[in-house]
Design a protein around this motif. Structure first.
Motif, PDB file in Angstrom:
ATOM      1  N   ARG A  46       0.831  -1.209   0.000  1.00  0.00           N
ATOM      2  CA  ARG A  46       0.000   0.000   0.000  1.00  0.00           C
ATOM      3  C   ARG A  46       0.865   1.258   0.000  1.00  0.00           C
ATOM      4  O   ARG A  46       2.040   1.205   0.368  1.00  0.00           O
ATOM      5  CB  ARG A  46      -0.853   0.051   1.268  1.00  0.00           C
ATOM      6  N   ALA A  47       0.253   2.385  -0.385  1.00  0.00           N
ATOM      7  CA  ALA A  47       0.886   3.698  -0.261  1.00  0.00           C
ATOM      8  C   ALA A  47      -0.054   4.572   0.559  1.00  0.00           C
ATOM      9  O   ALA A  47      -1.272   4.445   0.435  1.00  0.00           O
ATOM     10  CB  ALA A  47       1.084   4.304  -1.638  1.00  0.00           C
ATOM     11  N   ALA A  48       0.522   5.442   1.394  1.00  0.00           N
ATOM     12  CA  ALA A  48      -0.313   6.322   2.231  1.00  0.00           C
ATOM     13  C   ALA A  48      -0.710   7.550   1.417  1.00  0.00           C
ATOM     14  O   ALA A  48      -0.110   8.613   1.537  1.00  0.00           O
ATOM     15  CB  ALA A  48       0.455   6.723   3.481  1.00  0.00           C
ATOM     16  N   VAL A  49      -1.695   7.389   0.542  1.00  0.00           N
ATOM     17  CA  VAL A  49      -2.187   8.498  -0.304  1.00  0.00           C
ATOM     18  C   VAL A  49      -3.712   8.528  -0.217  1.00  0.00           C
ATOM     19  O   VAL A  49      -4.319   7.502   0.143  1.00  0.00           O
ATOM     20  CB  VAL A  49      -1.773   8.304  -1.787  1.00  0.00           C
ATOM     21  N   PRO A  50      -4.337   9.658  -0.569  1.00  0.00           N
ATOM     22  CA  PRO A  50      -5.809   9.670  -0.588  1.00  0.00           C
ATOM     23  C   PRO A  50      -6.340   8.615  -1.558  1.00  0.00           C
ATOM     24  O   PRO A  50      -5.695   8.329  -2.582  1.00  0.00           O
ATOM     25  CB  PRO A  50      -6.144  11.076  -1.094  1.00  0.00           C
ATOM     26  N   SER A 103      -1.614  -8.478   0.300  1.00  0.00           N
ATOM     27  CA  SER A 103      -1.840  -9.175   1.564  1.00  0.00           C
ATOM     28  C   SER A 103      -2.305  -8.251   2.681  1.00  0.00           C
ATOM     29  O   SER A 103      -2.173  -7.032   2.602  1.00  0.00           O
ATOM     30  CB  SER A 103      -0.534  -9.813   2.024  1.00  0.00           C
ATOM     31  N   ASP A 104      -2.769  -8.890   3.748  1.00  0.00           N
ATOM     32  CA  ASP A 104      -3.083  -8.186   4.986  1.00  0.00           C
ATOM     33  C   ASP A 104      -1.856  -8.342   5.889  1.00  0.00           C
ATOM     34  O   ASP A 104      -1.727  -9.314   6.624  1.00  0.00           O
ATOM     35  CB  ASP A 104      -4.325  -8.833   5.615  1.00  0.00           C
ATOM     36  N   PHE A 105      -0.952  -7.373   5.812  1.00  0.00           N
ATOM     37  CA  PHE A 105       0.316  -7.484   6.547  1.00  0.00           C
ATOM     38  C   PHE A 105       0.110  -7.435   8.066  1.00  0.00           C
ATOM     39  O   PHE A 105       0.871  -8.039   8.819  1.00  0.00           O
ATOM     40  CB  PHE A 105       1.276  -6.371   6.137  1.00  0.00           C
ATOM     41  N   LEU A 106      -0.898  -6.696   8.490  1.00  0.00           N
ATOM     42  CA  LEU A 106      -1.188  -6.628   9.940  1.00  0.00           C
ATOM     43  C   LEU A 106      -1.522  -8.026  10.454  1.00  0.00           C
ATOM     44  O   LEU A 106      -1.018  -8.471  11.491  1.00  0.00           O
ATOM     45  CB  LEU A 106      -2.405  -5.751  10.177  1.00  0.00           C
ATOM     46  N   GLU A 107      -2.389  -8.705   9.686  1.00  0.00           N
ATOM     47  CA  GLU A 107      -2.817 -10.042  10.080  1.00  0.00           C
ATOM     48  C   GLU A 107      -1.633 -11.009  10.054  1.00  0.00           C
ATOM     49  O   GLU A 107      -1.540 -11.904  10.894  1.00  0.00           O
ATOM     50  CB  GLU A 107      -3.961 -10.504   9.173  1.00  0.00           C
ATOM     51  N   GLU A 108      -0.727 -10.822   9.102  1.00  0.00           N
ATOM     52  CA  GLU A 108       0.467 -11.682   9.069  1.00  0.00           C
ATOM     53  C   GLU A 108       1.270 -11.529  10.369  1.00  0.00           C
ATOM     54  O   GLU A 108       1.757 -12.508  10.930  1.00  0.00           O
ATOM     55  CB  GLU A 108       1.347 -11.331   7.863  1.00  0.00           C
ATOM     56  N   PRO A 133       4.829  -3.559   4.658  1.00  0.00           N
ATOM     57  CA  PRO A 133       4.908  -4.832   5.385  1.00  0.00           C
ATOM     58  C   PRO A 133       5.700  -4.716   6.687  1.00  0.00           C
ATOM     59  O   PRO A 133       5.347  -5.361   7.687  1.00  0.00           O
ATOM     60  CB  PRO A 133       5.588  -5.789   4.392  1.00  0.00           C
ATOM     61  N   ALA A 134       6.751  -3.902   6.695  1.00  0.00           N
ATOM     62  CA  ALA A 134       7.530  -3.748   7.940  1.00  0.00           C
ATOM     63  C   ALA A 134       6.677  -3.037   8.995  1.00  0.00           C
ATOM     64  O   ALA A 134       6.620  -3.467  10.161  1.00  0.00           O
ATOM     65  CB  ALA A 134       8.815  -2.985   7.679  1.00  0.00           C
ATOM     66  N   ASN A 135       5.990  -1.980   8.594  1.00  0.00           N
ATOM     67  CA  ASN A 135       5.159  -1.237   9.556  1.00  0.00           C
ATOM     68  C   ASN A 135       4.070  -2.136  10.135  1.00  0.00           C
ATOM     69  O   ASN A 135       3.859  -2.186  11.351  1.00  0.00           O
ATOM     70  CB  ASN A 135       4.487  -0.036   8.875  1.00  0.00           C
ATOM     71  N   TYR A 173      11.796 -13.306  15.556  1.00  0.00           N
ATOM     72  CA  TYR A 173      10.675 -13.035  14.662  1.00  0.00           C
ATOM     73  C   TYR A 173      11.246 -12.264  13.474  1.00  0.00           C
ATOM     74  O   TYR A 173      11.748 -11.143  13.637  1.00  0.00           O
ATOM     75  CB  TYR A 173       9.612 -12.198  15.390  1.00  0.00           C
ATOM     76  N   ALA A 174      11.219 -12.873  12.281  1.00  0.00           N
ATOM     77  CA  ALA A 174      11.771 -12.223  11.085  1.00  0.00           C
ATOM     78  C   ALA A 174      10.626 -11.832  10.165  1.00  0.00           C
ATOM     79  O   ALA A 174       9.759 -12.656   9.874  1.00  0.00           O
ATOM     80  CB  ALA A 174      12.725 -13.171  10.369  1.00  0.00           C
ATOM     81  N   HIS A 175      10.659 -10.581   9.662  1.00  0.00           N
ATOM     82  CA  HIS A 175       9.569 -10.103   8.794  1.00  0.00           C
ATOM     83  C   HIS A 175       9.563 -10.776   7.435  1.00  0.00           C
ATOM     84  O   HIS A 175       8.628 -10.570   6.670  1.00  0.00           O
ATOM     85  CB  HIS A 175       9.666  -8.584   8.598  1.00  0.00           C
ATOM     86  N   ASN A 176      10.638 -11.507   7.092  1.00  0.00           N
ATOM     87  CA  ASN A 176      10.539 -12.349   5.884  1.00  0.00           C
ATOM     88  C   ASN A 176      11.503 -13.543   5.994  1.00  0.00           C
ATOM     89  O   ASN A 176      12.361 -13.601   6.884  1.00  0.00           O
ATOM     90  CB  ASN A 176      10.733 -11.556   4.581  1.00  0.00           C
TER      91      ASN A 176
END
Ligand code: AHR
Length: 335
Positions: free
Chosen positions: A138-142, A152-157, A186-188, A238-241
């Motif tokens: 995702r990008a943080a834009v309007p 993907s749903d990175f939060l859920e991951e 994904p990191a956030n 815990y590794a993000h990938n």
């Protein structure tokens, strides 16, 4: 006498002209709409599409699989794909978008390397009438600056990773975290989702957290530093990938400990390398993040170009994998 002749002539004129004017009138109203906005536009086919794709780089096994999926699908469908690899730099992705605007492509696909800093260039695409599809990140834009997000749903991951970890360590652990690229979606989200769950386990502590930039080499370096700093105090990673987890496994072995046994490890992606590590008993679980987004991406691109509506988010369907199933599943893995 003169007046009555004049009256007769006038009556004749009116009698003759009235039916004429009645029959002529409908001819002035168009029977067929001729305005161009009412003419249906011919539907575009895959072979008519020109698509620009601004890939962020080739930092991981996941990304390589993602690129192959996009290129192979374009080839199969006969789409003209203009593909640019930004080599891990946001400014390269921005200039790729500007090139695509000049080239007047039909659609732009992009996996934004970080979440912020896209408003201006996305607005330029919008002004040029070129729709943007966010792929994977995702990008943080309007919301008006992109048509849809496919990924993907990175939060859920992050939440899934925490639940799996909590079971593995029985609610007791000193965890070190290998974060993905700083500022990336994904990191956030994997950072936040993991903490949402860990909060309910007082025996689980994140003792350090550093970025390994989603690469194997950095994952190894950061893990080596953690081991120097905390030694055997570390009981979980815990590794993000997966790539960073594989780097960490090497560092743990070089330090003289057994990855997967002395230190439990959970990562994200479910790439083939992770399955091999699980079969070797060095990785305890991997949370799936699907990179094979090519087919869905081009389907969305075609719909968008033909003016069909698409959902604002098309989520990927993903699972969790453990060592006990790894050897059965590995031969079926496409990445
Ligand atoms: O955006 C998806 C992430 O990017 C994957 O988890 C990681 O491996 C990649 O580099």
């Amino acid at each position: 006498m003169r007046i009555s002749r004049l009256l007769i002539i006038l009556t004749i004129i009116v009698f003759v002209l009235t039916p004429l004017s009645c029959t002529q009138q409908p001819a002035l109203i168009p029977t067929q709409p001729s305005g161009s906005n009412l003419d249906p536009k011919p539907e575009k086919k895959y072979a008519d599409l020109i698509v620009g794709y601004a890939q962020l780089g080739a930092e991981s096994e996941w990304r390589v699989a993602n690129t192959i999926s996009v290129k192979e699908t374009a080839n199969q469908l006969g789409v003209e794909l203009r593909f640019l690899d930004a080599q891990q730099k946001q400014e390269n992705q921005i200039s790729a978008i500007r090139k695509f605007i000049i080239q007047k492509v039909d659609v732009i696909g992009i996996s934004p390397i970080v979440e912020t800093g896209w408003d201006e260039v996305f607005q330029e695409a919008e002004n040029a009438g070129i729709p943007i599809i966010l792929v994977d990140r995702r990008a943080a834009v309007p919301e008006n600056l992109y048509v849809t997000y496919l990924g993907s749903d990175f939060l859920e991951e992050g939440r899934k990773a925490a639940r799996v970890m909590a079971k593995l360590v029985n609610g007791q652990a000193n965890i070190v975290e290998l974060e993905g690229t700083i500022g990336s979606a994904p990191a956030n989200d994997r950072y936040t989702g993991f903490r949402e769950i860990i909060r309910s386990y007082p025996g689980m502590r994140i003792i350090d957290s550093q970025s390994g930039d989603f690469t194997r080499a950095r994952g190894k370096e950061v893990m080596a530093d953690f081991l120097l700093k905390y030694g055997k105090k570390i009981t979980a990673v815990y590794a993000h990938n997966d790539d960073m987890a594989l780097g960490a496994i090497q560092a743990i072995e070089e330090y003289g400990l057994k990855p997967g046994v002395d230190i439990k490890i959970v990562s994200v992606d479910a790439a083939r390398g992770a399955f091999e590590a699980m079969i070797a008993g060095k990785l305890n679980a991997t949370i799936e993040c699907n990179p094979l987004l090519g087919p869905q991406f081009f389907e969305l691109a075609l719909k968008v170009v033909n003016g069909q509506s698409v959902p604002k988010w098309v989520p990927s369907i993903e699972g969790i994998f453990f060592p006990e199933d790894a050897s059965t599943i590995l031969p079926t893995r496409k990445y």
